[in-house]
Write an enzyme that holds these catalytic residues in place. Structure first.
Site, PDB file in Angstrom:
ATOM      1  N   LYS A  21     -75.193  41.644  -7.648  1.00 34.44           N
ATOM      2  CA  LYS A  21     -74.817  42.770  -8.507  1.00 34.44           C
ATOM      3  C   LYS A  21     -75.467  44.005  -7.911  1.00 34.44           C
ATOM      4  O   LYS A  21     -76.698  44.105  -7.868  1.00 34.44           O
ATOM      5  CB  LYS A  21     -75.296  42.533  -9.947  1.00 34.44           C
ATOM      6  CG  LYS A  21     -75.011  43.692 -10.892  1.00 34.44           C
ATOM      7  CD  LYS A  21     -75.415  43.327 -12.309  1.00 34.44           C
ATOM      8  CE  LYS A  21     -75.387  44.504 -13.259  1.00 34.44           C
ATOM      9  NZ  LYS A  21     -74.079  45.093 -13.448  1.00 34.44           N
ATOM     10  N   THR A  24     -74.190  49.369 -11.526  1.00 35.81           N
ATOM     11  CA  THR A  24     -74.165  49.265 -12.976  1.00 35.81           C
ATOM     12  C   THR A  24     -73.320  50.416 -13.483  1.00 35.81           C
ATOM     13  O   THR A  24     -73.320  51.504 -12.895  1.00 35.81           O
ATOM     14  CB  THR A  24     -75.579  49.258 -13.592  1.00 35.81           C
ATOM     15  OG1 THR A  24     -75.475  49.030 -15.002  1.00 35.81           O
ATOM     16  CG2 THR A  24     -76.342  50.542 -13.328  1.00 35.81           C
ATOM     17  N   GLU A  74     -70.058  44.161  -9.271  1.00 31.01           N
ATOM     18  CA  GLU A  74     -70.649  43.684 -10.532  1.00 31.01           C
ATOM     19  C   GLU A  74     -70.722  42.160 -10.579  1.00 31.01           C
ATOM     20  O   GLU A  74     -71.220  41.588 -11.539  1.00 31.01           O
ATOM     21  CB  GLU A  74     -69.824  44.184 -11.726  1.00 31.01           C
ATOM     22  CG  GLU A  74     -70.016  45.652 -12.044  1.00 31.01           C
ATOM     23  CD  GLU A  74     -71.194  45.914 -12.952  1.00 31.01           C
ATOM     24  OE1 GLU A  74     -72.005  45.001 -13.198  1.00 31.01           O
ATOM     25  OE2 GLU A  74     -71.308  47.051 -13.435  1.00 31.01           O
TER      26      GLU A  74
END
EC number: 3.5.1.135
Length: 104
Positions: A21, A24, A74
């Site tokens: 990841k 954000t 993500e």
């Protein structure tokens, strides 16, 4: 104890630590971060510190312009990403993408 600068749901902790990841997506309340910022990261549920990240870039996005690249960054499918964003930020359409790398 030093306060955390940003929090993530605990379910994202392992993906962040493993480098799966790398972005954000946040609302306007967290639009102030900029490239080069070094942030202490905590879990949303208990505010427990788990790593430090460096912001590598920022951009804006709408729910309609989220794409497969965002989903890959993500570590989820595009449908899942849109669903998660809509759950976290109901009735919002404008978002801020924060690109980051985990420094540990």
């Amino acid at each position: 104890m030093q306060p955390n600068d940003i929090t993530f749901f605990q379910r994202f902790q392992n993906d962040i630590l493993a480098g799966r990841k790398t972005i954000t997506i946040r609302d306007a309340s967290e639009s102030h971060f900029k490239a080069g910022d070094v942030l202490r990261v905590g879990r949303f549920e208990d505010d427990g510190y788990f790593c430090t990240i460096e912001v590598t870039g920022t951009s804006t996005v709408t729910l309609d312009t989220l794409n497969e690249k965002h989903a890959q960054q993500e570590n989820m499918s595009l449908d899942e990403l849109k669903r998660v964003i809509a759950e976290i930020y109901p009735n919002q359409t404008q978002f801020y993408v924060i690109d980051f790398k985990c420094l540990r």
